[in-house]
Structures are given as structure tokens and as C-alpha cells.
Design a protein around this motif. Sequence first.
Motif, mmCIF file in Angstrom:
data_model
loop_
_atom_site.group_PDB
_atom_site.id
_atom_site.type_symbol
_atom_site.label_atom_id
_atom_site.label_comp_id
_atom_site.label_asym_id
_atom_site.label_seq_id
_atom_site.Cartn_x
_atom_site.Cartn_y
_atom_site.Cartn_z
ATOM 1 N N PRO A 139 0.831 -1.215 0.000
ATOM 2 C CA PRO A 139 0.000 0.000 0.000
ATOM 3 C C PRO A 139 0.859 1.257 0.000
ATOM 4 O O PRO A 139 1.902 1.316 0.645
ATOM 5 N N ASP A 159 -5.278 6.541 -11.811
ATOM 6 C CA ASP A 159 -5.921 5.233 -11.714
ATOM 7 C C ASP A 159 -6.153 4.635 -13.095
ATOM 8 O O ASP A 159 -6.029 3.415 -13.297
ATOM 9 N N ASP A 165 -4.774 0.314 -7.886
ATOM 10 C CA ASP A 165 -5.885 1.256 -7.721
ATOM 11 C C ASP A 165 -5.361 2.545 -7.115
ATOM 12 O O ASP A 165 -4.639 2.522 -6.110
ATOM 13 N N ARG A 167 -6.630 6.453 -5.803
ATOM 14 C CA ARG A 167 -7.769 7.330 -5.513
ATOM 15 C C ARG A 167 -7.385 8.342 -4.443
ATOM 16 O O ARG A 167 -6.403 8.163 -3.723
ATOM 17 N N GLU A 173 -9.595 4.838 5.794
ATOM 18 C CA GLU A 173 -9.417 3.610 5.029
ATOM 19 C C GLU A 173 -8.353 2.709 5.658
ATOM 20 O O GLU A 173 -7.347 3.184 6.184
ATOM 21 N N THR A 179 -2.936 -0.696 -3.730
ATOM 22 C CA THR A 179 -3.730 0.527 -3.609
ATOM 23 C C THR A 179 -2.821 1.702 -3.277
ATOM 24 O O THR A 179 -1.914 1.579 -2.443
#
Length: 309
Positions: A139, A159, A165, A167, A173, A179
Motif C-alpha cells: 500500500p 488510476d 488502484d 484514488r 481507510e 492501492t
Amino acid sequence: PEVIVVDLGLERNDAIRLIQQLRQLYPVPVIALAPPDAEHAERAVQALNSGVAEVLVRPPQGDFIGARRLGERLVDRIRAAIHTARPIPKNPDRAPRRAASFSSVGLDPARYVVAVGASTGGPQALRAMLRCAPRDFPPIVIVQHMPVFFTKSFAANLDHHCAIDVREAVGGETLAPGTALIARGDTHLVLARDGLNWTVRYTDSRLVNLHCPSVDVLFDSAVAAGSFGVGVLLTGMGADGASGLLHMRRAGALTIAQDRQSSIVYGMPKAAAESGAAALSAPPERIPGLIARRLADAARSTPQPVSVK
């Protein structure tokens, strides 16, 4: 000219086409101005993809205080562009050479967390770096100095071009491999432990190193990750992030700064290199692979516990 300033308030096609034409004619840094609204957020991202080094918010007509602040910032950016910046290369958007997966080198990406900071020239550096990250990359949490009006559109554009991913962080989160979360452009974002997991949360809007969000604030929160943390400081003016990166390195983290040759503005990475905060330097597209190799080497050299029967 030594630097070019373009107002994105021109008709959509005219502004982007003008930037592209100017970059073909004049190999100098380009700064763009944009009104603070959703329509121009998309245009700002297009401008960054066309090679603009930085986009500044142009306040609405009649906002004299905002206009004065913009003037001061613009003068600073022009001076920096003339003396320290280099134009963004006009290379074609080649297919990325994605780094090897973490599973292929025997690593569990969920054990690690990567904190990244960037400023002027950062959008292009982040795109180059993230496009080369494999789907099972650890991450990533990112602070990019950028107006709040543009960070969500910027994340959505990244993205579209990455295997992972990407964002804008909402806050709260739980981090997961594959991510990347980008800090909103008006509040500090920090890492926090939640049991065995890492989460992110927004804190406050005070200026740190003249910035909010600040890279130093993010990096200081990543110190708790110790040897399972990775800090990456990319191109940008000033020294935001250098202090926090040094704290991460002293805590055992792997620390990397963008190299001089690929940096649009070799300011933040230079401060990290000169202070001893960065253990390594590399161009952005090579950083994901470098992270995987160095973490794999560290894991192999760590003594394994011996079971006693």
C-alpha cells in the motif's frame, strides 16, 4: 523565453493545444493558472499530462487578497523555474516496464507500507513510478503538493493508467496491497495503526514547511513502521520531506530520493541526499523494482527464529 505561464481559462482545446505547441517551440518550464472549479480540474490534469510543471489556482475576479497571494506564489515559481527547474521531457508515453511482483520475490506486500512525497514536477514522476508498480505492490500513501480542487481528478487520471488502484484518500481507510491513496490538497494526512493494520486519517490544516498537506507530516507518521516502512521523496522545490525521511531512515526504513537527472526541480530530493536521509537514488520508473529487490535482500539477510523442541 525562460519560462512560460498559460491561463487554462482559455477555451478548452485552445489552452491545451497552445501548451503542446509552445512546448514544441520552446524547451522551457511551463506553469499554468486555473480557476478553482470541477471543469478546470479536468483541464488542469490534461495540462499536467501535456508537460506543465505545476498548476496554480487563479482566484475569482474581485478576490484581491487571493490575487496578491497568487502573485507572490507565481513570482516564487517563476524564479525557481528560471534558476533550478528544467522542462519536462517531450518523450512519448511509452508502455511501462512493470516491476516483478512481490510474490515472485517471496515477499508479503501486506507487511509493508510506502510513503511518497512530491511537489513541482511530481505528477509526471508519480505517473512514471506508479505505472511500473505491480498489482501486488505494498500500500502507498502519497502527499503531492497540489490545490485541493485538483487532487481528486489527478488521482482518477492516475488510476486510469496504473495496474494498482489509485484514488484520493477519504480518511479512515484500511490500507491494502495494490492501492495508492493521495492526500486531499488542504489537510495533513497521516498513517495510524489499527491492530495489525495500517489506516490513514486527516488531522489539521496548519502550514508545515509552508505546505498543507506536508510530506514531513506524512513521513513522521510512517516512522512507526520501522524496517517495514519505505519512504520515497520525488522532485520538488524546497526541502519538505527531507527531515521526515531522515527520521524514517533512522527508524530502519528503506529511503529513496529521485535522482538529479530525472528531477524537474532537484530541491526536495537534493535536501534528502545532502542530509543523509536518502539511502538510495533512482529515476521514478525504477523505484518500484528497486523497492522489491532491496526489501527481498533485507528479508533474506534477517536471521530466522529457531524453533526449540
